[in-house]
Design a protein around this motif. Structure first.
Motif, PDB file in Angstrom:
ATOM      1  N   GLY A 153      -0.263   8.689 -11.210  1.00  0.00           N
ATOM      2  CA  GLY A 153       0.659   7.560 -11.187  1.00  0.00           C
ATOM      3  C   GLY A 153       2.099   7.992 -10.965  1.00  0.00           C
ATOM      4  N   ARG A 154       2.308   9.271 -10.675  1.00  0.00           N
ATOM      5  CA  ARG A 154       3.675   9.768 -10.457  1.00  0.00           C
ATOM      6  C   ARG A 154       4.097   9.523  -9.011  1.00  0.00           C
ATOM      7  N   ARG A 155       5.350   9.155  -8.846  1.00  0.00           N
ATOM      8  CA  ARG A 155       5.868   8.940  -7.492  1.00  0.00           C
ATOM      9  C   ARG A 155       6.159  10.279  -6.823  1.00  0.00           C
ATOM     10  N   LEU A 156       5.772  10.395  -5.596  1.00  0.00           N
ATOM     11  CA  LEU A 156       6.034  11.627  -4.852  1.00  0.00           C
ATOM     12  C   LEU A 156       6.957  11.325  -3.676  1.00  0.00           C
ATOM     13  N   LYS A 157       7.745  12.307  -3.321  1.00  0.00           N
ATOM     14  CA  LYS A 157       8.585  12.132  -2.118  1.00  0.00           C
ATOM     15  C   LYS A 157       7.912  12.754  -0.902  1.00  0.00           C
ATOM     16  N   THR A 158       7.151  13.817  -1.192  1.00  0.00           N
ATOM     17  CA  THR A 158       6.442  14.492  -0.093  1.00  0.00           C
ATOM     18  C   THR A 158       5.014  14.806  -0.533  1.00  0.00           C
ATOM     19  N   ALA A 159       4.120  14.891   0.435  1.00  0.00           N
ATOM     20  CA  ALA A 159       2.739  15.278   0.142  1.00  0.00           C
ATOM     21  C   ALA A 159       2.265  16.215   1.234  1.00  0.00           C
ATOM     22  N   GLY A 160       1.885  17.424   0.844  1.00  0.00           N
ATOM     23  CA  GLY A 160       1.466  18.446   1.801  1.00  0.00           C
ATOM     24  C   GLY A 160      -0.034  18.422   2.047  1.00  0.00           C
ATOM     25  N   PRO A 161      -0.527  19.411   2.785  1.00  0.00           N
ATOM     26  CA  PRO A 161      -1.949  19.458   3.133  1.00  0.00           C
ATOM     27  C   PRO A 161      -2.885  19.436   1.920  1.00  0.00           C
ATOM     28  N   SER A 162      -3.985  18.718   2.055  1.00  0.00           N
ATOM     29  CA  SER A 162      -5.032  18.543   1.037  1.00  0.00           C
ATOM     30  C   SER A 162      -4.579  17.741  -0.164  1.00  0.00           C
ATOM     31  N   THR A 163      -3.416  17.111  -0.078  1.00  0.00           N
ATOM     32  CA  THR A 163      -2.960  16.297  -1.215  1.00  0.00           C
ATOM     33  C   THR A 163      -3.398  14.858  -1.007  1.00  0.00           C
ATOM     34  N   PRO A 164      -4.053  14.271  -2.024  1.00  0.00           N
ATOM     35  CA  PRO A 164      -4.379  12.850  -1.903  1.00  0.00           C
ATOM     36  C   PRO A 164      -3.221  12.014  -2.463  1.00  0.00           C
ATOM     37  N   VAL A 165      -2.814  11.018  -1.732  1.00  0.00           N
ATOM     38  CA  VAL A 165      -1.738  10.138  -2.210  1.00  0.00           C
ATOM     39  C   VAL A 165      -2.056   8.687  -1.899  1.00  0.00           C
ATOM     40  N   GLU A 166      -1.557   7.846  -2.779  1.00  0.00           N
ATOM     41  CA  GLU A 166      -1.719   6.425  -2.539  1.00  0.00           C
ATOM     42  C   GLU A 166      -0.444   5.944  -1.866  1.00  0.00           C
ATOM     43  N   ILE A 167      -0.587   5.302  -0.724  1.00  0.00           N
ATOM     44  CA  ILE A 167       0.614   4.884   0.005  1.00  0.00           C
ATOM     45  C   ILE A 167       0.702   3.362   0.127  1.00  0.00           C
ATOM     46  N   THR A 168       1.931   2.864   0.138  1.00  0.00           N
ATOM     47  CA  THR A 168       2.149   1.450   0.469  1.00  0.00           C
ATOM     48  C   THR A 168       3.150   1.413   1.617  1.00  0.00           C
ATOM     49  N   GLY A 169       3.167   0.282   2.298  1.00  0.00           N
ATOM     50  CA  GLY A 169       4.116   0.143   3.407  1.00  0.00           C
ATOM     51  C   GLY A 169       3.433  -0.174   4.723  1.00  0.00           C
ATOM     52  N   LEU A 170       2.078  -0.243   4.681  1.00  0.00           N
ATOM     53  CA  LEU A 170       1.363  -0.555   5.929  1.00  0.00           C
ATOM     54  C   LEU A 170       1.319  -2.069   6.137  1.00  0.00           C
ATOM     55  N   ASN A 171       1.167  -2.477   7.378  1.00  0.00           N
ATOM     56  CA  ASN A 171       1.122  -3.910   7.691  1.00  0.00           C
ATOM     57  C   ASN A 171      -0.154  -4.579   7.200  1.00  0.00           C
ATOM     58  N   THR A 172      -1.267  -3.893   7.404  1.00  0.00           N
ATOM     59  CA  THR A 172      -2.535  -4.425   6.900  1.00  0.00           C
ATOM     60  C   THR A 172      -3.328  -3.276   6.293  1.00  0.00           C
ATOM     61  N   ALA A 173      -4.356  -3.633   5.514  1.00  0.00           N
ATOM     62  CA  ALA A 173      -5.141  -2.571   4.872  1.00  0.00           C
ATOM     63  C   ALA A 173      -6.042  -1.904   5.898  1.00  0.00           C
ATOM     64  N   PRO A 174      -6.009  -0.566   5.981  1.00  0.00           N
ATOM     65  CA  PRO A 174      -6.913   0.124   6.915  1.00  0.00           C
ATOM     66  C   PRO A 174      -8.316   0.225   6.321  1.00  0.00           C
ATOM     67  N   LEU A 175      -9.168   0.984   6.955  1.00  0.00           N
ATOM     68  CA  LEU A 175     -10.533   1.188   6.464  1.00  0.00           C
ATOM     69  C   LEU A 175     -10.706   2.638   6.041  1.00  0.00           C
ATOM     70  N   ALA A 176     -11.656   2.880   5.136  1.00  0.00           N
ATOM     71  CA  ALA A 176     -11.927   4.251   4.720  1.00  0.00           C
ATOM     72  C   ALA A 176     -12.345   5.044   5.954  1.00  0.00           C
ATOM     73  N   GLY A 177     -11.783   6.226   6.098  1.00  0.00           N
ATOM     74  CA  GLY A 177     -12.118   7.071   7.245  1.00  0.00           C
ATOM     75  C   GLY A 177     -11.132   6.928   8.397  1.00  0.00           C
ATOM     76  N   ASP A 178     -10.269   5.904   8.337  1.00  0.00           N
ATOM     77  CA  ASP A 178      -9.259   5.751   9.396  1.00  0.00           C
ATOM     78  C   ASP A 178      -8.325   6.952   9.383  1.00  0.00           C
ATOM     79  N   GLN A 179      -7.848   7.299  10.572  1.00  0.00           N
ATOM     80  CA  GLN A 179      -6.936   8.442  10.657  1.00  0.00           C
ATOM     81  C   GLN A 179      -5.489   8.009  10.488  1.00  0.00           C
TER      82      GLN A 179
END
Ligand SMILES: Nc1nc2c(ncn2[C@@H]2O[C@H](COP(=O)(O)OP(=O)(O)OP(=O)(O)O)[C@@H](O)[C@H]2O)c(=O)[nH]1
Length: 793
Positions: free
Chosen positions: A520-546
């Protein structure tokens, strides 16, 4: 003009590239390698140096015939053959020298003082040949042809075409072609007649260097390729002719022809690959800079049979490891989490089961580095265990077997090992290479060992990524949050994702607003192999989307929008609408058991009559289901319903509104309009039986105006006409129109161009024709040609 490279200059001067670089260095001109390009001013500066060097060398000999004597001296050492050459050259040079004197005189009168100086300087240079090719080439010669000429005169034995690959570029070679235009040969003749007369030397047109590689795209025209090769199209046409390709300037060339042409010039050819920026794979397949790669954490997926303990293992690891050292951190489920073991991170995908794994893989996301197959020691290998193994193997992902529930009294880990050997998973203890770890997920037993094994496998895999590039990742999970909008958990695969980065994810795009990790911590950057939850997209993508991050928002938006459009188009074509044409095949494929029908008619009585008749149709047990009936025109809501329920729309004595028609076209809803009940029944029934005849439509393809007529006895009337529109074909139907009235309709008996029978005559050409069984053709009659084309229902 192509820049001259150091090595070319050196070659012309007959010195080493190193000397040029060193000499340039003294003058504060820095060329890095022998391939460095030279500016014109640099060339002239170096010319001064190297010419004066040579002057120094040749000072002892009389000035007038410096080059000749110098050459002759040189030649003497080179045997008879060379002596002959040298003699010839000497003669030419003598005349050249004289010519030059005249020429320079002329020039000096027309140039300013500064130029005069330069000219004088040139005169002093050895072997300098004069040019007299008119003002057109003066500039060129003073600039860059000088070294070439110098080279020729200093060493006449430098044979033509020593470098066949580039021979076409050498001015020397071009003399031949100059000759064909009269320039050189004429002069040569003159020279023979009266050698003492000053003869202007040939000034070969300086051709630009051929490119090292011809970068082409298929279908380029001769003219376009000529431009790329810096050659005249005529030259190319000639070369093409020699290799058996007859082409005109504006003709497109095939890939083979282009490659052959490049080979003719002795250069490489390379097809230009058009990069589709909306194809995200392009970004994933970009070349990596090995030097920038750093180690990245392994991404692990846990798979196995139902109830064998996948969730328990993930939970135990998360609970014991994730919050470790992070007091107060509340772990959340975001679809993936990272833990730390011995200072190294491991990323776990928190969606157990191979369905998720395969869905992601099917969508192009090969994110998993290691698969852990959980097998309950009290249950053994089960069907889903086998599936999981196959999925991991198909993805070429190394497997670690976690034999779970070993705390149970009924546990039999050896049996699990035994069973797995059948699937090619042989424990190391038995001589295989699969790692087996006996664990108890519930009681946290041996989990450290499991993690150690993961690190070991990861180490062998040498997992690396470049954290400096723009981020690439894959969506692990996505949802729409009421307050936050679309949320996606992304696993970064390459580069570093930053807050504010413009991104394209699947078919959506946006700008990263907030990034949080599994704590639940806010991150400014996320490097390789890091999972992050992001907001700011126009619509919800699908699992597996690039996910692909971009430098600027504009590109991200255009790529995102292009992808969205593509996806919509694909979706539209993918929806399989039932039409009368595909009804039978849909029934056969078992897609339909009921044929949905909507009836709109002019009066209620017709609606009822039609509905009861349709209900009586019986074809192989398939039933007609009338989902909606109504009185009045077919409107948009009827079409929407038909589209949503895959129904066929029947209009009886009614028409669709214009909007409904447009909508029906867009949604590919099949509307059948009828006036006779029997026809409706018949059409639906035959469609259900798969016996619908194709429907044809008449299409006018051209028009011929009759200009003359000839009557031939026993043959009939021949019309001489002119095609004023479209085309007339031998097999087209024709209509004879006189004063806008159709007089006759029939077929052609013959169609000719001059005396030859032809298949068709196009707009702008004359033709002769006869109409079958009809002779009353008159001047100014219009003959309309038409064809019947099958129409898509
Ligand atoms: N005794 C014992 N029980 C375990 C162990 N691991 C899991 N279980 C139990 O096995 C049951 C199934 O575990 P889950 O973790 O839900 O299994 P799963 O594979 O995730 O099952 P699905 O999510 O249904 O596919 C639960 O009741 C767990 O408490 C273990 O190491 N020892």
């Amino acid at each position: 003009m192509a820049k001259k490279r150091v090595y070319e200059y050196a070659k012309e001067k007959n010195i080493s590239s190193k000397d040029v670089i060193n000499e340039a260095k003294k003058m504060d001109i820095h060329f890095n390698t022998h391939m460095s390009a030279m500016e014109d001013n640099q060339i002239s500066a170096l010319n001064n140096v190297f010419s004066s060097n040579k002057q120094a060398e040749t000072k002892k000999v009389p000035e007038k015939n410096t080059s000749v004597s110098h050459q002759n001296e040189k030649q003497k050492n080179k045997g008879d053959h060379h002596i002959d050459n040298a003699k010839k050259q000497s003669r030419t040079n003598q005349s050249h020298q004289k010519g030059k004197a005249v020429n320079n005189e002329k020039k000096s009168t027309s140039t300013n003082g500064k130029n005069r100086q330069a000219q004088n300087h040139k005169q002093n240079q050895p072997n300098k040949q004069a040019d007299n090719n008119g003002s057109r080439t003066t500039k060129q010669q003073t600039k860059s042809t000088k070294p070439a000429r110098e080279k020729r005169s200093t060493d006449p034995t430098v044979s033509v075409g020593t470098d066949k690959k580039k021979a076409g570029n050498k001015p020397f070679r071009n003399r031949g072609s100059m000759g064909t235009h009269g320039g050189y040969n004429k002069r040569k003749k003159k020279g023979k007649k009266n050698e003492s007369r000053p003869v202007t030397p040939p000034v070969p047109r300086k051709q630009r260097e051929l490119p090292e590689t011809l970068v082409y795209s298929e279908g380029m025209t001769v003219a376009e390729i000529a431009k790329k090769l810096h050659r005249e199209p005529a030259e190319l046409i000639k070369k093409l002719f020699m290799i058996g390709v007859v082409a005109t300037q504006n003709q497109s060339l095939s890939k083979d022809a282009i490659e052959l042409l490049a080979a003719e010039y002795g250069i490489e050819s390379e097809e230009k690959v058009e990069v589709d920026i909306s194809d995200l794979d392009v970004y994933f397949n970009q070349e990596v800079d090995e030097s920038k790669l750093v180690e990245r954490p392994a991404v692990v997926t846990i798979m196995g049979h139902v109830d064998h303990g996948k969730t328990t293992l993930l939970d135990t690891l998360r609970n014991t490891k994730v919050s470790e050292g992070e007091a107060g951190g509340i772990t959340q489920h975001i679809g993936a989490y990272q833990i730390e073991k011995d200072g190294k991170k491991i990323t776990f995908l928190d969606t157990p089961g191979h369905a998720a794994f395969t869905t992601m893989r099917a969508r192009g996301a090969n994110v998993t580095d290691i698969a852990i197959i959980v097998v309950a020691a009290d249950d053994g290998v089960m069907p889903q265990t086998v599936e999981a193994i196959n999925h991991a193997k198909a993805a070429d992902v190394p497997i670690i077997v976690a034999v779970n529930k070993v705390d149970k009294p009924s546990a039999n880990p050896d049996r699990v090992m035994q069973e797995l050997t059948e699937y090619g998973l042989i424990p190391e203890a038995w001589g295989g290479d699969t790692i087996f770890v006996n664990i108890s997920a519930k009681f946290g037993q041996n989990l450290e060992e499991l993690l150690e094994m993961i690190l070991l496998v990861a180490e062998v895999q040498e997992l690396k990524a470049d954290p400096d590039r723009l981020a690439l990742g894959s969506v692990v999970e996505a949802r729409l949050d009421k307050s936050k909008g679309p949320i996606a958990t992304v696993l970064i695969q390459e580069g570093t994702l930053r807050v504010g980065d413009p991104v394209v994810v699947g078919t959506t795009h946006g700008r990263i607003r907030v990034m949080v990790n599994e704590k639940g911590r806010r991150l400014k950057t996320a490097g390789p192999s890091t999972p992050v939850e992001i907001t700011g997209l126009n619509t919800a993508p699908l699992a597996g989307d690039q996910l692909v991050a971009f430098e600027d928002e504009k590109t991200a938006r255009s790529v995102g929008e292009a992808r969205e459009k593509q996806a919509m188009a694909e979706q539209r074509t993918a929806t399989h609408r039932v039409t009368l044409d595909n009804l039978f095949s849909s029934l056969q494929e078992g897609e339909l058991k009921e044929v949905n029908v909507i009836i709109k008619a002019d009066v209620q009585g017709s609606v009822e009559a039609l509905a009861s008749s349709l209900n009586k149709i019986e074809v192989e047990g398939v039933r007609i289901k009338i989902i909606h009936t109504g009185v009045g025109a077919i409107n948009e809501s009827d079409v929407t319903l038909a589209a949503a329920s895959n129904a066929i729309m029947i209009g009886f004595n009614v028409r669709p509104t214009p909007q409904a028609k447009v909508q029906a076209d867009q949604n590919e809803v099949d509307i059948r309009l009828h006036r006779i009940i029997y026809n409706v029944i018949d059409e639906i029934e035959t469609a259900m039986k798969g016996m619908l005849d194709p429907e044809y439509e008449e299409k006018v393809i051209g028009q011929v105006v009759v200009r003359e007529t000839f009557t031939v006895s026993k043959v009939g009337t021949i019309a001489g006409g002119f095609v004023t529109d479209g085309v007339i074909r031998r097999n087209s139907g024709v209509r004879l129109i006189r004063d806008n009235i159709v007089i006759y309709e029939g077929e052609l008996a013959s169609l000719k161009r001059f005396k030859d029978d032809v298949k068709e005559v196009k707009n702008g050409f004359e033709c002769g024709l006869m109409i079958k069984d009809y002779n009353d053709i008159k001047v100014d009659d219009v003959i309309e040609a038409y064809e019947m084309v099958e129409i898509k229902r």
